[in-house]
Design a protein around this motif. Structure first.
Motif, PDB file in Angstrom:
ATOM      1  N   LEU A   1       0.853  -1.185   0.000  1.00 17.38           N
ATOM      2  CA  LEU A   1       0.000   0.000   0.000  1.00 17.38           C
ATOM      3  C   LEU A   1       0.888   1.234   0.000  1.00 17.38           C
ATOM      4  CD1 LEU A   1      -2.820  -0.779   2.616  1.00 17.38           C
ATOM      5  CD2 LEU A   1      -3.090  -0.559   0.149  1.00 17.38           C
ATOM      6  N   SER A   2       0.673   2.115  -0.956  1.00 18.02           N
ATOM      7  CA  SER A   2       1.472   3.342  -1.030  1.00 18.02           C
ATOM      8  C   SER A   2       0.564   4.556  -0.883  1.00 18.02           C
ATOM      9  CB  SER A   2       2.207   3.432  -2.375  1.00 18.02           C
ATOM     10  OG  SER A   2       3.028   2.302  -2.594  1.00 18.02           O
ATOM     11  N   ASP A   3       0.953   5.462  -0.010  1.00 12.06           N
ATOM     12  CA  ASP A   3       0.239   6.724   0.147  1.00 12.06           C
ATOM     13  C   ASP A   3       0.565   7.601  -1.061  1.00 12.06           C
ATOM     14  OD1 ASP A   3      -0.624   9.276   0.756  1.00 12.06           O
ATOM     15  OD2 ASP A   3       0.149   9.266   2.801  1.00 12.06           O
ATOM     16  N   ILE A   4      -0.436   7.877  -1.909  1.00  9.23           N
ATOM     17  CA  ILE A   4      -0.214   8.701  -3.099  1.00  9.23           C
ATOM     18  C   ILE A   4      -1.051   9.971  -3.030  1.00  9.23           C
ATOM     19  CG2 ILE A   4       0.476   6.785  -4.594  1.00  9.23           C
ATOM     20  CD1 ILE A   4      -2.383   6.847  -5.754  1.00  9.23           C
ATOM     21  N   SER A   5      -1.322  10.405  -1.816  1.00  6.01           N
ATOM     22  CA  SER A   5      -2.172  11.584  -1.640  1.00  6.01           C
ATOM     23  C   SER A   5      -1.535  12.845  -2.215  1.00  6.01           C
ATOM     24  CB  SER A   5      -2.494  11.791  -0.156  1.00  6.01           C
ATOM     25  OG  SER A   5      -1.317  11.848   0.620  1.00  6.01           O
ATOM     26  N   PHE A   6      -0.224  12.803  -2.453  1.00  3.51           N
ATOM     27  CA  PHE A   6       0.463  13.967  -3.027  1.00  3.51           C
ATOM     28  C   PHE A   6       0.203  14.099  -4.525  1.00  3.51           C
ATOM     29  CE2 PHE A   6       3.225  10.320  -3.318  1.00  3.51           C
ATOM     30  CZ  PHE A   6       3.761  10.400  -4.587  1.00  3.51           C
ATOM     31  N   ILE A   7      -0.375  13.058  -5.133  1.00  3.67           N
ATOM     32  CA  ILE A   7      -0.667  13.081  -6.567  1.00  3.67           C
ATOM     33  C   ILE A   7      -2.111  13.524  -6.776  1.00  3.67           C
ATOM     34  CG2 ILE A   7      -0.805  11.726  -8.686  1.00  3.67           C
ATOM     35  CD1 ILE A   7       1.235   9.815  -7.509  1.00  3.67           C
ATOM     36  N   GLN A   8      -2.323  14.422  -7.709  1.00  6.25           N
ATOM     37  CA  GLN A   8      -3.683  14.854  -8.028  1.00  6.25           C
ATOM     38  C   GLN A   8      -4.327  13.808  -8.937  1.00  6.25           C
ATOM     39  OE1 GLN A   8      -5.237  17.575  -6.728  1.00  6.25           O
ATOM     40  NE2 GLN A   8      -3.375  17.742  -5.500  1.00  6.25           N
ATOM     41  N   THR A   9      -5.045  12.870  -8.310  1.00 13.09           N
ATOM     42  CA  THR A   9      -5.679  11.788  -9.071  1.00 13.09           C
ATOM     43  C   THR A   9      -7.167  12.043  -9.209  1.00 13.09           C
ATOM     44  OG1 THR A   9      -5.948  10.538  -7.014  1.00 13.09           O
ATOM     45  CG2 THR A   9      -3.997  10.068  -8.329  1.00 13.09           C
ATOM     46  N   PRO A  10      -7.812  11.470 -10.251  1.00 13.84           N
ATOM     47  CA  PRO A  10      -9.255  11.616 -10.392  1.00 13.84           C
ATOM     48  C   PRO A  10      -9.981  11.033  -9.186  1.00 13.84           C
ATOM     49  CG  PRO A  10      -8.268  10.733 -12.405  1.00 13.84           C
ATOM     50  CD  PRO A  10      -7.200  10.701 -11.344  1.00 13.84           C
ATOM     51  N   GLY A  11     -11.218  11.456  -9.003  1.00 13.87           N
ATOM     52  CA  GLY A  11     -11.965  11.041  -7.831  1.00 13.87           C
ATOM     53  C   GLY A  11     -12.644   9.701  -7.940  1.00 13.87           C
ATOM     54  N   TYR A  12     -12.292   8.906  -8.928  1.00  9.81           N
ATOM     55  CA  TYR A  12     -12.896   7.596  -9.041  1.00  9.81           C
ATOM     56  C   TYR A  12     -11.821   6.510  -8.952  1.00  9.81           C
ATOM     57  CZ  TYR A  12     -11.432   8.478 -13.854  1.00  9.81           C
ATOM     58  OH  TYR A  12     -10.705   8.807 -14.962  1.00  9.81           O
ATOM     59  N   VAL A  13     -12.257   5.293  -8.758  1.00  8.63           N
ATOM     60  CA  VAL A  13     -11.329   4.161  -8.599  1.00  8.63           C
ATOM     61  C   VAL A  13     -10.675   3.823  -9.936  1.00  8.63           C
ATOM     62  CG1 VAL A  13     -11.178   1.700  -8.019  1.00  8.63           C
ATOM     63  CG2 VAL A  13     -12.646   3.232  -6.664  1.00  8.63           C
ATOM     64  N   ASN A  14      -9.365   3.613  -9.908  1.00 10.44           N
ATOM     65  CA  ASN A  14      -8.633   3.151 -11.086  1.00 10.44           C
ATOM     66  C   ASN A  14      -8.063   1.769 -10.807  1.00 10.44           C
ATOM     67  OD1 ASN A  14      -8.382   5.506 -13.115  1.00 10.44           O
ATOM     68  ND2 ASN A  14      -7.915   6.459 -11.147  1.00 10.44           N
ATOM     69  N   TRP A  15      -7.960   0.950 -11.838  1.00 10.71           N
ATOM     70  CA  TRP A  15      -7.383  -0.374 -11.655  1.00 10.71           C
ATOM     71  C   TRP A  15      -6.690  -0.828 -12.936  1.00 10.71           C
ATOM     72  CZ3 TRP A  15      -8.890  -4.476 -14.765  1.00 10.71           C
ATOM     73  CH2 TRP A  15     -10.083  -4.302 -15.479  1.00 10.71           C
ATOM     74  N   SER A  16      -5.737  -1.715 -12.764  1.00  9.64           N
ATOM     75  CA  SER A  16      -5.086  -2.362 -13.906  1.00  9.64           C
ATOM     76  C   SER A  16      -4.658  -3.751 -13.472  1.00  9.64           C
ATOM     77  CB  SER A  16      -3.869  -1.563 -14.393  1.00  9.64           C
ATOM     78  OG  SER A  16      -2.847  -1.558 -13.411  1.00  9.64           O
ATOM     79  N   PHE A  17      -4.509  -4.628 -14.442  1.00 10.05           N
ATOM     80  CA  PHE A  17      -4.143  -6.013 -14.153  1.00 10.05           C
ATOM     81  C   PHE A  17      -3.064  -6.454 -15.115  1.00 10.05           C
ATOM     82  CE2 PHE A  17      -4.677 -10.651 -14.324  1.00 10.05           C
ATOM     83  CZ  PHE A  17      -4.654 -10.944 -12.974  1.00 10.05           C
ATOM     84  N   LYS A  18      -1.949  -6.921 -14.544  1.00 10.73           N
ATOM     85  CA  LYS A  18      -0.833  -7.407 -15.358  1.00 10.73           C
ATOM     86  C   LYS A  18      -0.684  -8.905 -15.123  1.00 10.73           C
ATOM     87  CE  LYS A  18       1.454  -2.966 -14.676  1.00 10.73           C
ATOM     88  NZ  LYS A  18       2.587  -2.262 -14.039  1.00 10.73           N
TER      89      LYS A  18
END
Length: 247
Positions: A143-160
């Protein structure tokens, strides 16, 4: 608390065989370098608990007290989608032979800290142990705190996924996400994205404006999107619509 996911994990416990791993299997994670903004933990499906955790202080917890309940305490606006993606990935991991598959699920969402505030996090999870039937028995999460990044307000996901068609699995997740929405919501979705007014949509479908507004609110709530651009991005990413059919 995120009861749907927790009940799901209780059911999964009965479907996975326990793995008797050595202390070294856990201890070696002590040497893995992580940032002070990251927490690493191992979740054991057969025992339904976190068996190793380091630096839970990122969320305000002691390592010993950090539990799967804490790791699953998503923001109200995020939990439906995070639940759906997480459960799809877990079902795949325990229903398929994972012996040759190296995979990683990435999710961004808001997670509750011990003090009750929420922090935007990046969750990266991969399979660690397999049981004797080659099903996922434990996984490792950072788990990484990424609160410093301006991210959209919805959930993002990716699968590798190595050694398998990732598109096939992504389609399974997108199919589960699509099931979050009613048929009528999916029918009206393209009109909302185009910015058509509720009055015009109501007249076109011979329904009340109040009904259209209700569907609009439900879609925004389920997707976590706040505006038309976010909804377009969300719908395209999760294959709810075909962009070419919109314009």
């Amino acid at each position: 608390m995120n009861s749907n996911l927790l009940e799901f994990l209780k059911d999964i416990k009965e479907k996975v065989n326990q793995v008797d791993y050595l202390p070294e299997d856990i201890q070696k994670f002590q040497t893995i370098p992580i940032l002070n903004t990251q927490c690493i933990y191992i979740y054991d499906f057969s025992r339904n608990k976190i068996v190793y955790c380091r630096n839970a202080n990122v969320l305000g917890f002691n390592d010993e007290e950090f539990s799967i309940e804490h790791a699953s305490n998503y923001h109200q606006d995020d939990k439906t989608l995070v639940n759906t993606v997480t459960q799809s990935a877990i079902k795949y991991g325990i229903e398929d032979d994972m012996i040759d598959h190296n995979c990683c699920l990435e999710l961004t969402f808001r997670l509750k800290r011990k003090d009750g505030t929420y922090v935007q996090v990046l969750k990266q999870t991969t399979v660690y142990h397999l049981d004797d039937s080659h099903r996922m028995s434990t996984n490792v999460t950072i788990l990484s705190d990424i609160s410093f990044i301006q991210t959209p307000g919805y959930v993002n996901w990716s699968f590798k996924l190595n050694n398998l068609n990732s598109d096939h699995f992504e389609n399974k997740i997108c199919g589960d996400i699509k099931n979050i929405f009613s048929n009528k919501e999916l029918e009206l979705l393209p009109y909302f994205i185009k910015g058509v007014s509720s009055k015009k949509i109501a007249d076109h479908f011979f329904i009340s404006k109040l009904t259209v507004d209700t569907h609009r609110r439900n879609i925004k709530s389920k997707s976590g999107c706040k505006n038309m651009y976010d909804l377009l991005t969300f719908s395209s990413r999760n294959k709810l619509i075909l962009i070419n059919s919109l314009f």
